[in-house]
Design an enzyme around this catalytic site. Structure first.
Site, PDB file in Angstrom:
ATOM      1  N   ASP A 147       3.283   8.598  -0.677  1.00  0.00           N
ATOM      2  CA  ASP A 147       2.917   7.266  -1.139  1.00  0.00           C
ATOM      3  C   ASP A 147       3.829   6.996  -2.372  1.00  0.00           C
ATOM      4  O   ASP A 147       4.756   7.513  -2.626  1.00  0.00           O
ATOM      5  CB  ASP A 147       1.312   7.131  -1.308  1.00  0.00           C
TER       6      ASP A 147
ATOM      7  N   SER B 117      -3.143   0.480   5.560  1.00  0.00           N
ATOM      8  CA  SER B 117      -2.980   1.269   4.477  1.00  0.00           C
ATOM      9  C   SER B 117      -4.237   1.713   3.769  1.00  0.00           C
ATOM     10  O   SER B 117      -4.321   2.794   3.096  1.00  0.00           O
ATOM     11  CB  SER B 117      -2.134   0.635   3.479  1.00  0.00           C
TER      12      SER B 117
ATOM     13  N   HIS C  33       0.218   0.877  -4.775  1.00  0.00           N
ATOM     14  CA  HIS C  33      -0.108   1.615  -3.538  1.00  0.00           C
ATOM     15  C   HIS C  33      -0.797   2.952  -3.612  1.00  0.00           C
ATOM     16  O   HIS C  33      -1.956   3.051  -2.981  1.00  0.00           O
ATOM     17  CB  HIS C  33       0.861   1.361  -2.494  1.00  0.00           C
TER      18      HIS C  33
END
Ligand code: NAG
Ligand code: NAG
Ligand code: NAG
Ligand code: NAG
Ligand code: NAG
Ligand code: NAG
Length: 740
Positions: A146, A528, A215
């Site tokens: 990620d 996600s 994220h």
């Protein structure tokens, strides 16, 4: 000027926009980054593997110096191959070498994950058997590929953790604002990969595993965040933040770069290197909330090494055929809503008529119930539609195009703010865009459907001085919120790259999830967010059943998934229109972790069987010849037949993982238009016979160019319900384009 919910031209804009985001961005140079895949590694010593890469490249580029300066990554743990800067003709020469299986340009993706992420309901105050017996996932290592990690977040506190598992072979790679003490007993390893990432994106970020984007911190805290009490977003969504496996360890692989909410840049070379290292380091689970469609061999080798690989399905729904990450051996995760909503009351100035919309509106300095403001109609709130209307100091009613409320919302908000508007009531089709209202911050933005908007419009139309007030958002959780539903944005099947494969595999929470970003907690939505929910649950299952293969874990998740909500009604899928969900929306259904812990039977697969199908998807392989076996012969916990012309027979093996003595009966739900027979219809298991084979025969009833129809086979022993979804299309002609 009337109420117009249907500006139809925006359809094109929307499709163009989405396609644009999918297009790989290829550097314009005489050399490009290529990925050279050479299959399973043929030598035990990884240094020897790398040396052989250098030799091969030297033979093409003429000198060892050229080879060394061209090679970017050597993949040598999970599989053999390398990434190198090559000209097209060099790439062609390499492709002709007998050791080389494939040569492909590394593809760069602009990730689209603005609607992100996370969270699942395994109650830690009243821990279920699964949480207790798995000791909250202790001992399991989850690798996150990620945007990195923010180690100071409370979610990564390692208080009370035991030593790092001794089998761990990873490293803590230091860099900008990230030193060795940023790794801990929680974040046990961290690496980063920069090849092929533009300088611009690198400069926006920390040159280290530290997460500038947010994220990666969000997904990591979702999968395995430690328990953090008293978390909220300005009082909303208040409660305990934690990951699905709160005691699992995290290994961080930063392969995606750049800031900007939910936007990042990654490429196949960095993601493959991360996977290769993760295989070497000893992770148990790999969680990838990103789109890299040509990863297939990286994940295949990871699965063959016993790693569970979980990918997000993509955010391009509700249109069909929009799935990403659909390899048969990975778990592809769709996103669903949870039992939480954010009602926000809008009161009109007439007889105090009120409507309830949805918003995240938390900031008002005055008592909002007495804070009436002028209300105006702004049509679609584009610059043109607002031209000539003075909206300073008003609340504006904006009406979205049917197809693209997402892009119009941002435009409407910026136009309203620019013109001095003090509120936005945004009319859209029934879908959940709540996270977007966070961007409003100081002004209220309330989402309503067209029905409500029409009533508000009628009021504006009939009043000389229409007024409105917006109350602060309330927080509602529990059974009164109809859930789960498949989220509108969740990408839908069928899978394009692999015919004969039913995807996605499962749905998990991915709408308005509260999780860590830097030192605080934010809402996020997207597949996600759904993906790390499954990774967390997979960690619990792995801890409870260390002997289970990846295929067994996937089977347990899929066959126990729920197709009904808390009231026993069929789960719905949001979209155009909202409808009852089918397997192309949610695969086996909605994840049910506690049932997955005790699935009764599993559909297991020897990774060698994957290779049989995979080798043939990569040219050139003589072994494949002309007879490529359809994927529906793989022992998957699902059946998809894209071209049933007359009769097809399929075999499946099931292994008993429950009590040794068991008798299961088949319960059939044939797809409409298809005869379905299961032989035998009873399966008996005992201490000696743990595995049974059964046959399913499908026969088309009509001669027709059909559409996909859905059904299921369920094995039932009076306690366990082991259900696999079925999708079948009856055809007359091959290669029939479904465009009618
Ligand atoms: C598939 O290819 C791999 C090399 O990547 C090889 O080891 C394996 O034997 C092949 N399997 C089959 C079934 O052809
Ligand atoms: C991480 O390292 C930085 C220095 O690079 C330090 O300032 C920070 O306190 C460390 N964070 C943790 C959680 O140890
Ligand atoms: C939770 O945080 C709020 C403010 O952020 C504080 O007023 C409250 O006392 C805290 N509650 C607990 C149990 O820590
Ligand atoms: C707004 O309307 C005026 C007068 O009709 C016109 O001159 C102007 O170009 C318009 N502006 C925009 C942004 O459309
Ligand atoms: C609320 O909005 C006001 C005005 O925009 C701003 O000054 C203030 O910082 C905001 N408060 C919070 C808690 O966000
Ligand atoms: C079922 O198991 C048998 C024996 O191990 C094997 O030969 C067969 O290929 C398996 N079938 C499937 C569909 O995996």
């Amino acid at each position: 000027m009337g109420f117009r919910p249907l500006p139809s031209l925006l359809l094109l804009t929307f499709l163009t926009l989405q396609c644009f985001q999918l297009l790989p961005l290829v550097a314009e140079a005489s050399t490009k980054l290529y990925i050279v895949y050479m299959g399973e590694r043929k030598h035990e010593d990884p240094n020897h593997v790398t040396a052989s890469h250098h030799d091969l490249l030297t033979s093409i580029l003429g000198s060892k110096e050229n080879a060394l300066s061209s090679i970017v990554y050597s993949y040598r743990h999970g599989f053999s191959g390398f990434a190198a800067m090559l000209t097209e003709s060099q790439a062609e020469l390499l492709a002709d070498s007998p050791e080389v299986i494939s040569v492909k340009p590394s593809r760069t993706y602009e990730l689209h994950t603005t609607r992100s992420w996370d969270f699942l309901g395994l109650d830690y105050m009243h821990p279920t058997e699964l949480l207790k017996k798995s000791n909250f996932g202790d001992g399991v290592i989850i690798g996150m590929v990620d945007t990195g990690i923010w180690p100071e977040s409370k979610s990564f506190n390692d208080d009370g953790y035991g030593p790092i598992p001794s089998r761990w072979k990873g490293i803590c790679q230091v860099g900008e604002a990230f030193d060795a003490n940023n790794c801990s007993r929680k974040i046990i390893g961290a690496r980063y990969y920069t090849a092929g990432i533009s300088d611009r994106n690198l400069k926006l970020d920390f040159l280290s595993p530290r997460d500038a984007n947010g994220h990666g911190t969000f997904t990591a805290s979702t999968a395995a965040g430690s328990i953090v009490e008293n978390v909220s977003f300005h009082g909303l969504g208040a409660g305990v933040a934690r990951g699905g496996a709160p005691r699992a360890r995290l290994a961080i692989y930063k392969a995606v770069w750049g800031t900007g909410r939910g936007l990042g840049a990654g490429n196949s070379a960095t993601v493959l290197k991360a996977i290769d290292d993760a295989i070497h380091d000893g992770v148990d689970i790999l969680s990838l909330s990103l789109t890299v469609d040509d990863d297939s061999f990286g994940s295949l080798h990871a699965v063959a090494k016993g790693i569970t690989v979980v990918y997000s399905a993509g955010n391009l729904g509700p249109m069909p055929q929009t799935l990403s990450n659909t390899a048969p051996w990975v778990i592809t995760v769709a996103a669903s809503t949870i039992d939480r909503s954010f009602p926000t009351v809008v009161t009109l100035g007439n007889q105090y008529q009120s409507f309830v919309g949805q918003s995240i509106f938390y900031n008002s300095t005055k008592d909002p119930r007495r804070n009436f403001k002028p209300l105006v109609y702004g049509d679609s709130c584009t610059e043109i539609s607002l031209n000539g209307t003075n909206i300073a100091g008003t609340v504006v009613l904006c009406v979205a195009a049917l197809v693209s409320p997402t892009s119009l919302f941002s435009t409407a908000l910026s136009n309203v703010l620019k013109a001095g508007g003090e509120g936005l009531i945004f009319a859209q089709y029934t879908t959940n865009l709540l996270v977007m209202t966070e961007a409003c911050e100081s002004i209220p933005c309330v989402l309503v459907d067209f029905d409500t908007a029409n009533q508000i419009f009628n009021y504006i139309d009939s009043e000389r001085d229409p007024m409105v007030s917006v109350e602060l958002t309330r927080n509602v959780i529990g059974k009164e919120v109809l859930s789960p539903k498949v989220a509108a944005f969740s990408s839908r099947g069928p899978a394009i790259l692999f015919a004969g494969l039913l995807k996605p595999d499962i749905a998990a929470p991915g709408v308005n999830i509260l999780a860590a970003t830097r030192n605080s907690y934010n809402f996020g939505s997207g597949t996600s967010a759904a993906c790390p929910h499954v990774s967390g649950v997979a960690a619990l299952l792995k801890s409870l059943h260390p002997e289970w293969s990846h295929a067994a874990i996937k089977s347990a998740l899929v066959t126990t998934a729920s197709i009904t909500n808390g009231y026993g009604m069929p789960i719905q899928a949001e979209g155009l229109p909202r409808k009852i969900a089918d397997p192309f929306d949610y695969g086996g259904g909605h994840i049910d972790p506690n049932k997955a812990a005790d699935p009764g039977l599993i559909y297991d697969i020897n990774p060698k069987d994957y290779y049989k199908f995979f080798n043939c998807t990569l040219a050139p392989f003589e072994i494949c010849g002309s007879e490529i076996e359809p994927l529906y012969y793989l022992n998957l916990p699902s059946i998809a037949i894209p071209n049933l012309k007359d009769t097809v027979a399929i075999w499946r093996n099931v292994t008993n993982v429950g009590k040794a003595d068991a008798i299961y009966e088949a319960v059939l739900q044939p797809p409409p238009g298809v005869h379905m027979i299961v032989e035998p219809s009873t399966l008996e298991f005992n201490a000696k016979n743990k595995m049974r084979t059964f046959k399913v025969i499908f026969k088309s009833i009509h001669k027709v160019q059909g559409d996909y129809m859905f059904g299921s086979v369920t094995w039932w022993d009076g306690f366990h319900s082991v259900r696999i979804p079925i999708a079948i299309r009856v055809l007359i002609e091959d290669f029939y384009a479904d465009t009618a």
